[in-house]
Design a protein around this motif. Structure first.
Motif, PDB file in Angstrom:
ATOM      1  N   ALA A   1      10.592 -12.739  48.815  1.00  0.00           N
ATOM      2  CA  ALA A   1       9.844 -13.636  47.919  1.00  0.00           C
ATOM      3  C   ALA A   1       8.973 -12.828  46.960  1.00  0.00           C
ATOM      4  O   ALA A   1       8.919 -13.107  45.757  1.00  0.00           O
ATOM      5  N   GLN A   2       8.324 -11.813  47.497  1.00  0.00           N
ATOM      6  CA  GLN A   2       7.459 -10.967  46.665  1.00  0.00           C
ATOM      7  C   GLN A   2       8.278 -10.211  45.616  1.00  0.00           C
ATOM      8  O   GLN A   2       7.832 -10.013  44.487  1.00  0.00           O
ATOM      9  N   GLU A   3       9.491  -9.832  46.002  1.00  0.00           N
ATOM     10  CA  GLU A   3      10.370  -9.116  45.063  1.00  0.00           C
ATOM     11  C   GLU A   3      10.729 -10.015  43.877  1.00  0.00           C
ATOM     12  O   GLU A   3      10.704  -9.577  42.724  1.00  0.00           O
TER      13      GLU A   3
ATOM     14  N   TYR B   1      -5.600  -4.007  41.482  1.00  0.00           N
ATOM     15  CA  TYR B   1      -4.592  -3.746  42.511  1.00  0.00           C
ATOM     16  C   TYR B   1      -4.211  -2.271  42.646  1.00  0.00           C
ATOM     17  O   TYR B   1      -3.409  -1.925  43.514  1.00  0.00           O
ATOM     18  N   GLY B   2      -4.694  -1.461  41.710  1.00  0.00           N
ATOM     19  CA  GLY B   2      -4.293  -0.056  41.716  1.00  0.00           C
ATOM     20  C   GLY B   2      -2.873   0.134  41.238  1.00  0.00           C
ATOM     21  O   GLY B   2      -2.234   1.158  41.512  1.00  0.00           O
TER      22      GLY B   2
ATOM     23  N   PRO C   1       0.109  -6.673  42.292  1.00  0.00           N
ATOM     24  CA  PRO C   1      -0.030  -6.212  43.673  1.00  0.00           C
ATOM     25  C   PRO C   1       1.305  -5.839  44.314  1.00  0.00           C
ATOM     26  O   PRO C   1       2.312  -6.485  44.069  1.00  0.00           O
ATOM     27  N   THR C   2       1.288  -4.801  45.122  1.00  0.00           N
ATOM     28  CA  THR C   2       2.481  -4.435  45.885  1.00  0.00           C
ATOM     29  C   THR C   2       2.525  -5.290  47.154  1.00  0.00           C
ATOM     30  O   THR C   2       1.530  -5.930  47.524  1.00  0.00           O
ATOM     31  N   PHE C   3       3.642  -5.255  47.837  1.00  0.00           N
ATOM     32  CA  PHE C   3       3.773  -5.995  49.097  1.00  0.00           C
ATOM     33  C   PHE C   3       2.731  -5.498  50.104  1.00  0.00           C
ATOM     34  O   PHE C   3       2.066  -6.301  50.767  1.00  0.00           O
ATOM     35  N   GLU C   4       2.576  -4.192  50.174  1.00  0.00           N
ATOM     36  CA  GLU C   4       1.614  -3.601  51.118  1.00  0.00           C
ATOM     37  C   GLU C   4       0.185  -4.048  50.791  1.00  0.00           C
ATOM     38  O   GLU C   4      -0.612  -4.307  51.698  1.00  0.00           O
TER      39      GLU C   4
END
Lengths: 69, 164
Positions: B79-81, B111-112, B117-120
């Motif tokens: 989903a995040q992808e 988010y850096g 944002p990444t998944f992590e």
């Protein structure tokens, strides 16, 4: 303040000044009040939010043609 | 004999014309492939509508992933992808590159990562919120299709994509 509408603000010619804050990149002084632009989580959220004296006036996606930055 | 030579010459000429016509036909077929597709200019509001449509498929896909036996973590990653890809694609459609730079600066600060944002990052954020186990991942799946409902209603932005 509650009488201020976003649509009225978007029609007002405004000269924005760049800040050094990524989330709040533009500010303006209008009639002694501080206007501030917040960048949101677009496209999950609307692109911008207008704040006047730290109060949210409204959010929008497309920059006004009479707002100069 | 003269007639035979004439016929032979004529057949060679016709064969040459056939090859030449085939070359022209090949060129006309090849031309559109080498031309970049014309993209209609979209406003940011229209791009947001496109994004809403792109991520509206996630709940339907999630149901299928459940049937396929995927874990909550695997479904959350998928989903995040989809969400991340749609986010990057939407921003690539924006006409004003200064606005894209503003978004990337904002995301880098928050988010850096300039592309969100990444998944992590999301997993860690949910962990800090107190979520545990599958709840952390189910929240990510939900947020992958959570748009600003109030804004969408106010400005008439709709989720048009329907389940098949």
């Amino acid at each position: 303040m509650s009488n201020v509408s976003l649509s009225a603000c978007l029609k007002q010619a405004t000269a924005w000044v760049k800040t050094d804050r990524a989330e709040f990149p533009y500010t303006a002084k209008i009639n002694g009040q501080t206007w501030l632009i917040r960048v949101n989580d677009f496209p999950e959220e609307p692109l911008y939010t207008l704040l006047i004296e730290n109060q949210e006036i409204g959010s929008f996606d497309d920059w006004s043609t009479v707002w100069y930055k | 004999m003269k007639k035979i030579i004439q016929l032979a010459f004529l057949s060679v000429l016709m064969a040459f014309q056939g090859v030449a016509q085939a070359d022209v036909a090949q060129e006309s077929v090849a031309t559109p492939q080498t031309t970049a597709p014309v993209q209609a200019v979209k406003s940011n509001e229209e791009i947001r509508q496109w994004y809403n449509d792109a991520v509206a498929v996630i709940p339907t896909l999630n149901e299928q992933w459940k049937k396929d036996g995927l874990s909550a973590e695997e479904r959350a990653k998928k989903a995040q992808e989809i969400r991340h890809h749609a986010r990057v694609e939407a921003r690539s459609m924006m006409q004003n590159k200064q606005e894209v730079a503003e978004l990337q600066a904002r995301d880098q600060e928050k988010y850096g990562n300039p592309d969100g944002p990444t998944f992590e990052f999301l997993v860690e954020k949910n962990r800090l919120k107190g979520l545990q186990g599958d709840a952390m991942y189910e929240d990510i799946i939900g947020s992958s299709n959570r748009t600003n409902k109030e804004y969408n209603e106010k400005y008439g932005v709709k989720k048009e994509a329907q389940s098949p």
